[in-house]
Motif scaffolding. Sequence first.
Motif, PDB file in Angstrom:
ATOM      1  N   TYR A 216       0.833  -1.207   0.000  1.00  0.00           N
ATOM      2  CA  TYR A 216       0.000   0.000   0.000  1.00  0.00           C
ATOM      3  C   TYR A 216       0.868   1.257   0.000  1.00  0.00           C
ATOM      4  CZ  TYR A 216      -3.501   3.383   1.632  1.00  0.00           C
ATOM      5  OH  TYR A 216      -4.318   4.464   1.764  1.00  0.00           O
ATOM      6  N   SER A 217       1.975   1.238   0.752  1.00  0.00           N
ATOM      7  CA  SER A 217       2.850   2.418   0.798  1.00  0.00           C
ATOM      8  C   SER A 217       3.500   2.683  -0.546  1.00  0.00           C
ATOM      9  CB  SER A 217       3.924   2.254   1.868  1.00  0.00           C
ATOM     10  OG  SER A 217       4.862   1.258   1.475  1.00  0.00           O
TER      11      SER A 217
ATOM     12  N   ARG B  81      -2.573   8.047   6.614  1.00  0.00           N
ATOM     13  CA  ARG B  81      -2.986   7.068   7.624  1.00  0.00           C
ATOM     14  C   ARG B  81      -1.928   6.900   8.710  1.00  0.00           C
ATOM     15  NH1 ARG B  81      -5.809   6.810   3.496  1.00  0.00           N
ATOM     16  NH2 ARG B  81      -7.904   5.958   3.389  1.00  0.00           N
ATOM     17  N   MET B  82      -0.675   6.972   8.350  1.00  0.00           N
ATOM     18  CA  MET B  82       0.386   6.866   9.355  1.00  0.00           C
ATOM     19  C   MET B  82       0.398   8.088  10.277  1.00  0.00           C
ATOM     20  SD  MET B  82       1.730   3.955   9.109  1.00  0.00           S
ATOM     21  CE  MET B  82       0.274   3.177   8.433  1.00  0.00           C
ATOM     22  N   GLN B  83       0.059   9.253   9.745  1.00  0.00           N
ATOM     23  CA  GLN B  83      -0.067  10.436  10.597  1.00  0.00           C
ATOM     24  C   GLN B  83      -1.249  10.263  11.552  1.00  0.00           C
ATOM     25  OE1 GLN B  83      -0.373  13.733   7.892  1.00  0.00           O
ATOM     26  NE2 GLN B  83       1.847  14.068   7.861  1.00  0.00           N
ATOM     27  N   GLY B  84      -2.292   9.595  11.081  1.00  0.00           N
ATOM     28  CA  GLY B  84      -3.428   9.311  11.951  1.00  0.00           C
ATOM     29  C   GLY B  84      -3.020   8.384  13.091  1.00  0.00           C
TER      30      GLY B  84
ATOM     31  N   ILE C  93       0.707   8.821  -0.764  1.00  0.00           N
ATOM     32  CA  ILE C  93       0.065   9.953  -0.076  1.00  0.00           C
ATOM     33  C   ILE C  93      -0.997   9.440   0.899  1.00  0.00           C
ATOM     34  CG2 ILE C  93      -1.363  12.007  -0.433  1.00  0.00           C
ATOM     35  CD1 ILE C  93       0.156  12.380  -3.092  1.00  0.00           C
ATOM     36  N   GLY C  94      -1.818   8.496   0.484  1.00  0.00           N
ATOM     37  CA  GLY C  94      -2.822   7.921   1.374  1.00  0.00           C
ATOM     38  C   GLY C  94      -2.185   7.167   2.532  1.00  0.00           C
ATOM     39  N   PHE C  95      -1.086   6.472   2.257  1.00  0.00           N
ATOM     40  CA  PHE C  95      -0.372   5.748   3.318  1.00  0.00           C
ATOM     41  C   PHE C  95       0.180   6.731   4.347  1.00  0.00           C
ATOM     42  CE2 PHE C  95       3.545   3.928   5.070  1.00  0.00           C
ATOM     43  CZ  PHE C  95       3.051   2.752   5.601  1.00  0.00           C
ATOM     44  N   ALA C  96       0.767   7.839   3.873  1.00  0.00           N
ATOM     45  CA  ALA C  96       1.328   8.839   4.787  1.00  0.00           C
ATOM     46  C   ALA C  96       0.228   9.448   5.653  1.00  0.00           C
ATOM     47  CB  ALA C  96       2.060   9.921   3.988  1.00  0.00           C
TER      48      ALA C  96
END
Length: 161
Positions: A82-83, A93-96, A88-91
């Motif tokens: 996924y990363s 979610r990781m910030q979440g 961008i979506g992975f980043a």
Amino acid sequence: MVSRSIEAVATVGRAAQGLVGVFRADATAGQALEHAAHRAALEQLDGEFGRPASGRFDRLVNGLNRLPRPFLALGTLGLFVYSMVEPIGFAARMQGLAYVPEPLWWLLGAIVGFYFGARELHYRRGAIPAAAPLPEPVVSGWHVEGGEPNAALADWKDGQD
């Protein structure tokens, strides 16, 4: 006369067979006894540790219990994929995940740890237990209680005096 000599030879043959039996055990009978003892031991082991047939519900629950480890492993590999596919979506979610409070991470670690620890303990308890050690013979004086006196020790003791 001939029948007497045949009878005498047969008698000598039986005597020789009996004499040989004193010095050398019958190998066939020994193998039969070993086989019977081995079968009895296997039957006892099966009786003690054999698992009864499980029903449909037991098989379902056992199947569900086997799912978390593959899901965790494949999910982790999926995060790597996924990363690379959508960075961008992975980043995002990781910030979440960075906003998750630390005590919640501790709780998650405890749940996962206890789950796998309990599973490991379950399988270790289901293993064949170690055999109990044999009791040591009670020694008093120069012989084992309930047994014959040890002649070699008695001779040695007499030589020491």
